[in-house]
Structure formats: C-alpha cells, structure tokens
Design a protein around this motif. Structure first.
Motif, short mmCIF file in Angstrom:
data_model
loop_
_atom_site.label_atom_id
_atom_site.label_comp_id
_atom_site.label_asym_id
_atom_site.label_seq_id
_atom_site.Cartn_x
_atom_site.Cartn_y
_atom_site.Cartn_z
N PRO A 64 0.85 -1.19 0.00
CA PRO A 64 0.00 0.00 0.00
C PRO A 64 0.88 1.24 0.00
CG PRO A 64 0.09 -0.93 2.20
CD PRO A 64 0.86 -1.87 1.32
N LEU A 65 0.48 2.25 -0.72
CA LEU A 65 1.34 3.40 -0.94
C LEU A 65 0.63 4.69 -0.56
CD1 LEU A 65 4.26 3.51 -2.00
CD2 LEU A 65 3.35 4.21 -4.20
N LEU A 66 1.31 5.48 0.25
CA LEU A 66 0.85 6.82 0.60
C LEU A 66 1.39 7.80 -0.43
CD1 LEU A 66 -0.46 8.75 2.78
CD2 LEU A 66 1.84 8.91 3.77
N GLN A 67 0.53 8.61 -0.98
CA GLN A 67 0.96 9.57 -2.01
C GLN A 67 1.71 10.73 -1.36
OE1 GLN A 67 -2.13 10.73 -4.68
NE2 GLN A 67 -0.82 12.09 -5.88
N THR A 68 2.94 10.94 -1.81
CA THR A 68 3.76 12.06 -1.35
C THR A 68 4.40 12.73 -2.56
OG1 THR A 68 5.80 10.76 -1.11
CG2 THR A 68 4.30 10.79 0.78
N PRO A 69 4.75 14.01 -2.44
CA PRO A 69 5.37 14.71 -3.58
C PRO A 69 6.63 14.03 -4.09
CG PRO A 69 4.64 16.29 -1.94
CD PRO A 69 4.47 14.93 -1.33
N GLU A 70 7.45 13.50 -3.19
CA GLU A 70 8.72 12.90 -3.63
C GLU A 70 8.51 11.58 -4.37
OE1 GLU A 70 10.25 10.51 0.32
OE2 GLU A 70 10.75 12.61 0.13
N ARG A 71 7.37 10.93 -4.14
CA ARG A 71 7.08 9.68 -4.82
C ARG A 71 6.39 9.90 -6.17
NH1 ARG A 71 4.75 6.18 0.35
NH2 ARG A 71 6.78 5.61 1.25
N GLU A 72 5.89 11.08 -6.40
CA GLU A 72 5.13 11.34 -7.63
C GLU A 72 6.00 11.29 -8.88
OE1 GLU A 72 3.10 14.98 -6.89
OE2 GLU A 72 1.49 14.02 -5.73
#
Length: 263
Positions: free
Chosen positions: A90-98
């Motif tokens: 499961p993945l939390l959306q964060t700016p660095e992952r975008e």
C-alpha cells in the motif's frame, strides 16, 4: 459460375481455419508489497488481506495477469526505482514519490496517531505539543515521511527511526523513548500489533493526520493509458460494491469512490 463459388468457399474456409491475431495476451504485471497487517497479511509465505484482494479483483476485471512478491519495504522501493517492479502497495501519495509512480484512486482510509504509555496525561494537540518528547517511528516509510512533514513547522523533537512498527511499540512499552516517549504509527497497524503480540501498557494519545492508501504504478513501466485503464477498473469495482465487499471482513474503512478527471 460454379468454379467461382468453389474458389470463394475454399478461401473462406482457409480464413476461418487461421488462428486470430487480433487479441494479444494480457500483460503480466509484477507488484511488490510488504507484510503490513491489517492491510497486507502474510500467511505461510503468501500475501492476503484487503489490498491484495482489491488488486486481484482489479486485474481480473482487466484480464491482466498480476503477480505479487512479498519484500522488505526498502528492497521493494529499490526494485521499483530500478524498474524491476510494475507497482507497489500500500502506498501513501507524497510529492517525492510522484516522480516515480502513477497514484491510483484511494482504496482504504487510515489515520496516523500518537500512542503513549498507559497513565500518561499527554494529549496530542498539534506539532507544538510534541516539544520535549521523544518519538519512535518506522522508516523509511510513509509514516516517517508524514512525521517529517508534521515536524517541519514545529519545535525540535528527538525522533528514533526503527526498522518496523513492532519495534517502535515494544520500545515504547519498555520506556526506551523516555518517560514521556511517544510512538507515531498508523492507528490500525498499532491496534493489530498490540493484539497479535499481546503488548500491554499503551494508549492512544490523539490523531495526527488522516490519510488514504492506494496502488502506485511505476511510470517507467506503464504508460499513462495503461494506468488510466487500471484506475478505471479499480473505480468500476468500487462503484459496483465489489471493493467494499472485499474490504468488509477486515473491518477497515473503505475510501469513497471517486471520478477522476481526464488528464
């Protein structure tokens, strides 16, 4: 006219006998995840749980073949960054992952909470209320990223980054973060671990942030069009109630169905 009829009939027979080349085999996608109960549960080396079931239902709707590997989270992230995985959850959306992932619509709602030792009078009332406390958090993870963001505008706080959530809770129970120690952890994960490991002596001290989890599809591996197909199938299963039915046995809050605007 008879020879012409014979020729046409023979041609039609030959065409019908040829295998169809129009339909391509469904793509094979390789997803990575970690044991992260109650969202992803490891049983005898195999992954189960609500996120796994929703993924399988999405792939089934698409006619895609989706394989799954249970990996330590750091390795899973590294495999995704190297282009050896098609997706992660499961993945939390964060700016660095975008920069790396297409983020799906949310699947499950969750909350980051503060836990303290039983009997403490502490109550979380914003970042300023953390001053003077030592915090334990699992990382690198969405939890550690969220805590870092939370503390950016607050006072300096001593943070201990641990290899997993169970270690965080055990150390808090045994006073390893001091008399005023706290744990920053997903609420449902903490409650699961407290029950499974029979840990006593902790209490919830407030909610720090509401979040949601979904799937991350690696941009280097999937086109925008393929990602849109995946997300549309995910949301179709949300609207017809299938996702909710798969999540219900786990007593977790399903995210509301959304309609994504075309990009």
């Amino acid at each position: 006219m008879k020879p012409l009829v014979l020729t046409l009939s023979l041609t039609l027979t030959l065409l019908l006998a040829r295998p169809s080349a129009a339909a391509e085999p469904p793509p094979l996608l390789h997803f990575g995840t970690e044991p992260f109960p109650p969202y992803v549960i490891e049983r005898q080396g195999r992954a189960s749980g609500p996120m796994v079931e929703v993924l399988r239902a999405t792939c089934e709707r698409l006619g895609w073949r989706c394989e799954l590997s249970l990996l330590p989270w750091r390795r899973a992230l590294a495999e995704a960054e190297a282009g050896r995985l098609d997706g992660l959850f499961p993945l939390l959306q964060t700016p660095e992952r975008e920069r790396l992932f297409h983020f799906s619509s949310p699947v499950l709602n969750a909350r980051y909470a503060l836990f303290s030792r039983s009997g403490q009078s502490y109550r979380y009332e914003g970042p300023a209320s953390l001053e003077g406390h030592e915090l334990g958090v699992y990382g690198p993870s969405g939890s550690s990223i969220a805590l870092h963001e939370l503390l950016q505008d607050g006072p300096p706080v001593s943070v201990h980054v641990e290899p997993d959530n169970a270690t965080v809770l055990r150390k808090l129970v045994h006073g390893r973060y001091g008399e005023q120690g706290l744990a920053f952890v997903n609420e449902s994960v903490a409650l699961w671990l407290l029950k499974q490991e029979q840990l006593q002596g902790l209490q919830m001290a407030g909610v720090a942030r509401e979040i949601s989890y979904g799937f991350g599809l690696v941009k280097a591996r999937l086109t925008e069009a393929d990602f849109q197909r995946f997300d549309e199938a995910l949301q179709a299963n949300c609207r017809n109630g299938r996702n909710a039915a798969l999540i219900r046995p786990y007593a977790l809050p399903a995210s509301a169905c959304v309609v994504r605007m075309p990009r």
